[in-house]
Write an enzyme that holds these catalytic residues in place. Structure first.
Site, PDB file in Angstrom:
ATOM      1  N   GLU A  89       0.573  -1.305  -0.088  1.00 46.88           N
ATOM      2  CA  GLU A  89      -0.107   0.165  -0.150  1.00 46.88           C
ATOM      3  C   GLU A  89       0.861   1.581   0.076  1.00 46.88           C
ATOM      4  OE1 GLU A  89      -2.526  -0.577   3.675  1.00 46.88           O
ATOM      5  OE2 GLU A  89      -3.631  -1.848   3.090  1.00 46.88           O
ATOM      6  N   ARG A 107       2.392  20.502   5.404  1.00 43.56           N
ATOM      7  CA  ARG A 107       3.443  20.008   5.522  1.00 43.56           C
ATOM      8  C   ARG A 107       4.394  20.209   6.887  1.00 43.56           C
ATOM      9  NH1 ARG A 107       6.448  16.785   3.565  1.00 43.56           N
ATOM     10  NH2 ARG A 107       6.682  15.133   4.793  1.00 43.56           N
ATOM     11  N   CYS A 156      -3.006  33.840   9.093  1.00 46.82           N
ATOM     12  CA  CYS A 156      -3.032  34.571   9.951  1.00 46.82           C
ATOM     13  C   CYS A 156      -2.189  33.846  10.482  1.00 46.82           C
ATOM     14  CB  CYS A 156      -4.024  35.277  10.047  1.00 46.82           C
ATOM     15  SG  CYS A 156      -4.684  36.855   8.850  1.00 46.82           S
ATOM     16  N   TYR A 191       0.676  14.033   0.241  1.00 48.60           N
ATOM     17  CA  TYR A 191      -0.088  14.963   1.812  1.00 48.60           C
ATOM     18  C   TYR A 191       0.298  16.564   1.295  1.00 48.60           C
ATOM     19  CZ  TYR A 191       0.620   9.910   2.639  1.00 48.60           C
ATOM     20  OH  TYR A 191       0.271   8.382   2.698  1.00 48.60           O
TER      21      TYR A 191
END
Ligand SMILES: *Cc1c(COP(=O)(O)O)cnc(C)c1O
Length: 445
Positions: free
Chosen positions: A300, A339, A370, A399
């Site tokens: 996977e 990330r 902000c 991601y």
């Protein structure tokens, strides 16, 4: 226009006149910025397919099926590309099931459904879609799966996701294979659950699955986890007559985020990441652990397949100084690529156009959101940048877009897929209308 050097880790390289322009494969990125605007995710189809091929070669001779982890990057065109290369899919929600259905309906029979919190509606949808297997993560989920299967008079194929209690060094938020984590069932508890499943007329225990975490660079823990899985598989067969037909080794193989781009100058002379060697080392540990197992192996991978194929392009809006610090403010932000804020992740940053005689400076690269956590790089030495310059954040294919949000009411970025010298929009930029489409503006009475 030059052909990119062969065997690039990344599809991004400098070329063109005097080697100054950043390309993805054979497409100059400045052209994509002009045509589609920024922030813009760009992926190389060839690089994605190369990674799939590396897996195929590393596991040659085994019955291995690659079930790409959809959550790494779930764009429909990317799923379709992977399906055309023969991949199945690892999904974690009803939404991801729907994506596979839309992108590659015949691949539904190669779908594994993971996740600790499947709802009855999600289980029902997956039963109706006749997926390959449910990776069950708790006794309560096993009960629900049986109940839903009975309701539809179906037999649900399942693998228990076992927690092998091995340590794999990675960021704590993406480590999953120890007893302290929420994932899977303790491997010592699995046998009783398999016996229970085997007694049910509506459950078919077909596999065992394991997934120890993400961005794992040292590959021994994968072997350790599978050694424990093999002990379980042998015990199920010899003591309980339960024949396991597939072992799912999960995903998690890491990449290097801090290598310099291939055509650039070497950063501290670090040895270049070799993805082929990485997947071969990974396969070696898995093969050794599975010696004697002659059934199917499911894999996977997510990040390894897609991370380095993608970059996030952004434009520099302003540079500013606050005391001793220089900030480069870009039009991309943490809502586009979270990330760095979430995992303190490092992404290489390179200019789309290399200029001569630009001194390098130490800067923070930040977005307009902000939050102080809205940064891409801190105290990074980069060639001097000014408003209007474009940059690429490398290794952003996994991601990146899939973790993006509308925080600060920022429309999500567009996505482009490069195929050699061609490029196609695979997700248009969100509009103000998209941003507000689900909401109502009510006046309280
Ligand atoms: C996230 C996840 C993967 C993919 O992990 P990568 O690190 O991207 O390879 C595979 N399997 C499961 C169960 C996951 O949750």
């Amino acid at each position: 226009m030059r052909t990119p050097p062969a065997n690039l880790v990344r599809p991004f390289h400098y070329g063109g006149a005097e080697d100054r322009e950043l390309f993805c494969d054979r497409v100059p990125l400045a052209r994509l910025v002009r045509q589609y605007g920024t922030p813009l995710y760009v992926y190389s189809a060839n690089n994605i397919l190369d990674r799939v091929q590396m897996f195929a070669e590393a596991f040659a001779g085994m019955r291995a099926t690659l079930c790409y982890s959809v959550k790494a990057n779930s764009n429909l065109s990317i799923l379709r590309l992977l399906a055309s290369a023969g991949a199945g899919f690892d999904i974690v929600s009803g939404g991801e099931l729907e994506r596979v259905r839309q992108a590659a309906r015949p691949s539904l029979r190669r779908v594994v459904f993971s996740g600790v919190g499947k709802t009855a509606a999600e289980i029902d949808a997956a039963l109706a879609a006749q997926i390959l297997v449910f990776n069950v993560e708790s006794p309560a989920e096993l009960d629900l799966l049986e109940q839903r299967a009975r309701h539809f008079r179906k037999r649900a194929p399942l693998a228990m996701r076992v927690n092998p209690d091995v340590f794999a060094a990675t960021h704590p938020y993406i480590s999953t294979g120890m007893t302290a984590h929420k994932f899977g069932v303790a491997i010592g508890d699995a046998t009783a659950l398999y016996q229970r499943a085997a007694r049910s007329a509506y459950l078919v225990p077909t596999g065992v699955s394991v997934h120890i975490g993400s961005q794992i660079r040292v590959t021994e823990p994968f072997g350790q986890a599978l050694h424990r899985v093999m002990e379980l598989v042998r015990e199920l067969k010899s003591s309980h007559g339960i024949r396991i037909q597939h072992i799912d080794a999960g995903g998690g193989l890491g990449i290097s985020y801090d290598d310099p781009p291939q055509a650039g100058k070497s950063r501290k002379d670090v040895p270049l990441f070799d993805p082929k060697a990485a997947v071969q080392g990974y396969a070696q540990h898995i093969r050794a652990a599975l010696a004697g197992f002659d059934s199917e192996l499911l894999l996977e991978p997510g990040r390894f397949i897609i991370a380095q194929a993608g970059a996030l392009l952004a434009q520099v809006l302003y540079t500013k100084r606050n005391g001793p610090k220089t900030f480069v403010v870009t039009d991309a932000a943490m809502n586009d690529l979270i990330r760095p804020a979430l995992y303190q992740a490092y992404h290489s940053i390179v200019p789309l156009r290399r200029r001569q005689n630009r001194p390098s400076t130490v800067v923070d690269v930040v977005g307009p959101v902000c939050e102080t956590g809205d940064f891409f790089a801190r105290d990074r030495e980069l060639p001097a940048l000014q408003g209007g310059d474009s940059i690429a954040l490398l290794d952003a294919g996994a991601y990146g877009m899939s973790l993006s949000s509308n925080y600060n009411s920022r429309p999500r970025a567009a996505e482009v897929l490069v195929e050699g010298n061609r490029h196609r929009l695979i997700r248009r930029r969100e509009t103000m209308r998209d941003l507000l489409a689900a909401e109502k503006s009510l006046l309280l009475k």
